[in-house]
Design a protein around this motif. Structure first.
Motif, PDB file in Angstrom:
ATOM      1  N   ARG A  18       0.898  -1.159   0.117  1.00  0.00           N
ATOM      2  CA  ARG A  18      -0.005  -0.223  -0.067  1.00  0.00           C
ATOM      3  C   ARG A  18       1.028   1.179  -0.193  1.00  0.00           C
ATOM      4  O   ARG A  18       1.751   1.471   0.684  1.00  0.00           O
ATOM      5  CB  ARG A  18      -1.308   0.063   1.238  1.00  0.00           C
ATOM      6  CG  ARG A  18      -1.897   1.194   0.927  1.00  0.00           C
ATOM      7  CD  ARG A  18      -2.906   0.429   0.442  1.00  0.00           C
ATOM      8  NE  ARG A  18      -4.515   0.952   0.570  1.00  0.00           N
ATOM      9  CZ  ARG A  18      -5.086   1.392  -0.678  1.00  0.00           C
ATOM     10  NH1 ARG A  18      -4.903   0.775  -1.922  1.00  0.00           N
ATOM     11  NH2 ARG A  18      -6.287   1.939  -0.333  1.00  0.00           N
ATOM     12  N   LEU A  19       0.909   1.995  -1.228  1.00  0.00           N
ATOM     13  CA  LEU A  19       1.657   3.582  -1.242  1.00  0.00           C
ATOM     14  C   LEU A  19       0.813   4.529  -0.681  1.00  0.00           C
ATOM     15  O   LEU A  19      -0.508   4.422  -1.292  1.00  0.00           O
ATOM     16  CB  LEU A  19       2.419   3.231  -2.864  1.00  0.00           C
ATOM     17  CG  LEU A  19       2.862   4.390  -2.985  1.00  0.00           C
ATOM     18  CD1 LEU A  19       4.632   4.511  -2.373  1.00  0.00           C
ATOM     19  CD2 LEU A  19       3.239   4.304  -4.285  1.00  0.00           C
ATOM     20  N   ASN A  20       1.529   5.861  -0.066  1.00  0.00           N
ATOM     21  CA  ASN A  20       0.524   6.791   0.360  1.00  0.00           C
ATOM     22  C   ASN A  20       1.721   7.470   0.234  1.00  0.00           C
ATOM     23  O   ASN A  20       2.893   8.075   0.961  1.00  0.00           O
ATOM     24  CB  ASN A  20       0.111   6.431   2.294  1.00  0.00           C
ATOM     25  CG  ASN A  20      -0.006   7.716   2.192  1.00  0.00           C
ATOM     26  OD1 ASN A  20       0.231   8.610   1.528  1.00  0.00           O
ATOM     27  ND2 ASN A  20      -1.544   7.222   3.188  1.00  0.00           N
ATOM     28  N   SER A  22       1.897  12.274  -1.414  1.00  0.00           N
ATOM     29  CA  SER A  22       1.320  14.006  -2.239  1.00  0.00           C
ATOM     30  C   SER A  22       1.753  13.839  -2.959  1.00  0.00           C
ATOM     31  O   SER A  22       3.258  14.342  -2.621  1.00  0.00           O
ATOM     32  CB  SER A  22       1.638  14.606   0.088  1.00  0.00           C
ATOM     33  OG  SER A  22       0.752  14.417   0.546  1.00  0.00           O
ATOM     34  N   GLN A  41      -7.227   6.529  -4.659  1.00  0.00           N
ATOM     35  CA  GLN A  41      -8.046   6.697  -3.662  1.00  0.00           C
ATOM     36  C   GLN A  41      -6.496   8.488  -3.913  1.00  0.00           C
ATOM     37  O   GLN A  41      -5.906   8.351  -3.137  1.00  0.00           O
ATOM     38  CB  GLN A  41      -7.955   6.567  -2.458  1.00  0.00           C
ATOM     39  CG  GLN A  41      -9.053   5.372  -2.653  1.00  0.00           C
ATOM     40  CD  GLN A  41      -9.202   5.016  -0.837  1.00  0.00           C
ATOM     41  OE1 GLN A  41      -8.449   4.882   0.117  1.00  0.00           O
ATOM     42  NE2 GLN A  41      -9.942   3.870  -0.748  1.00  0.00           N
ATOM     43  N   GLU A  50      -3.359  13.775  -1.757  1.00  0.00           N
ATOM     44  CA  GLU A  50      -2.993  12.877  -1.096  1.00  0.00           C
ATOM     45  C   GLU A  50      -3.687  11.589  -1.675  1.00  0.00           C
ATOM     46  O   GLU A  50      -4.587  11.202  -2.115  1.00  0.00           O
ATOM     47  CB  GLU A  50      -3.408  13.222   0.502  1.00  0.00           C
ATOM     48  CG  GLU A  50      -3.197  11.751   1.069  1.00  0.00           C
ATOM     49  CD  GLU A  50      -1.648  11.776   2.211  1.00  0.00           C
ATOM     50  OE1 GLU A  50      -0.935  11.151   2.503  1.00  0.00           O
ATOM     51  OE2 GLU A  50      -1.424  13.173   1.213  1.00  0.00           O
ATOM     52  N   THR A  52      -3.529   7.441  -2.231  1.00  0.00           N
ATOM     53  CA  THR A  52      -3.493   5.890  -1.929  1.00  0.00           C
ATOM     54  C   THR A  52      -3.907   4.954  -2.843  1.00  0.00           C
ATOM     55  O   THR A  52      -4.264   5.033  -3.585  1.00  0.00           O
ATOM     56  CB  THR A  52      -3.995   6.140  -0.458  1.00  0.00           C
ATOM     57  OG1 THR A  52      -4.140   6.890   0.410  1.00  0.00           O
ATOM     58  CG2 THR A  52      -3.810   4.640   0.077  1.00  0.00           C
ATOM     59  N   ALA A  53      -3.146   3.534  -2.799  1.00  0.00           N
ATOM     60  CA  ALA A  53      -2.726   3.084  -4.160  1.00  0.00           C
ATOM     61  C   ALA A  53      -1.723   1.308  -3.577  1.00  0.00           C
ATOM     62  O   ALA A  53      -0.892   2.020  -3.516  1.00  0.00           O
ATOM     63  CB  ALA A  53      -2.272   3.039  -5.076  1.00  0.00           C
ATOM     64  N   THR A  54      -2.763   0.240  -4.345  1.00  0.00           N
ATOM     65  CA  THR A  54      -2.036  -0.647  -4.151  1.00  0.00           C
ATOM     66  C   THR A  54      -0.854  -1.463  -5.047  1.00  0.00           C
ATOM     67  O   THR A  54      -1.794  -0.521  -6.131  1.00  0.00           O
ATOM     68  CB  THR A  54      -3.268  -2.097  -4.079  1.00  0.00           C
ATOM     69  OG1 THR A  54      -3.655  -1.321  -2.710  1.00  0.00           O
ATOM     70  CG2 THR A  54      -1.876  -3.260  -3.479  1.00  0.00           C
TER      71      THR A  54
END
Length: 76
Positions: A18-20, A22, A41, A50, A52-54
């Motif tokens: 899971r990568l998060n 900005s 997302q 911001e 977020t993605a797998t």
């Protein structure tokens, strides 16, 4: 008699993480338009997104992150 052959390359299964992160709005807009990630997302903030993605944990990901941020090793 069985002929001796070279061992086959066994690829390990893809590992997902899971990568998060900005990213500035202008630089991140292509991520929203291209749909690179199935579960992407994005939250729009004043001057950034911001994200977020797998993603697949790979050398290609490391290359991409270094290209975007110019960083060496990433936090795991």
């Amino acid at each position: 008699m069985r002929k001796k052959t070279e061992p086959s390359l066994r690829l390990r299964p893809w590992q997902h993480i899971r990568l998060n992160f900005s990213i500035e709005n202008e630089a991140g807009l292509h991520l929203l338009e291209s749909l690179l990630f199935a579960d992407l997302q994005a939250v729009e903030l004043d001057d950034s997104y911001e994200i977020t993605a797998t993603v697949v944990d790979s050398a290609m990901l490391d290359w991409w992150l270094r290209g975007i941020w110019g960083c060496g090793e990433r936090d795991r």
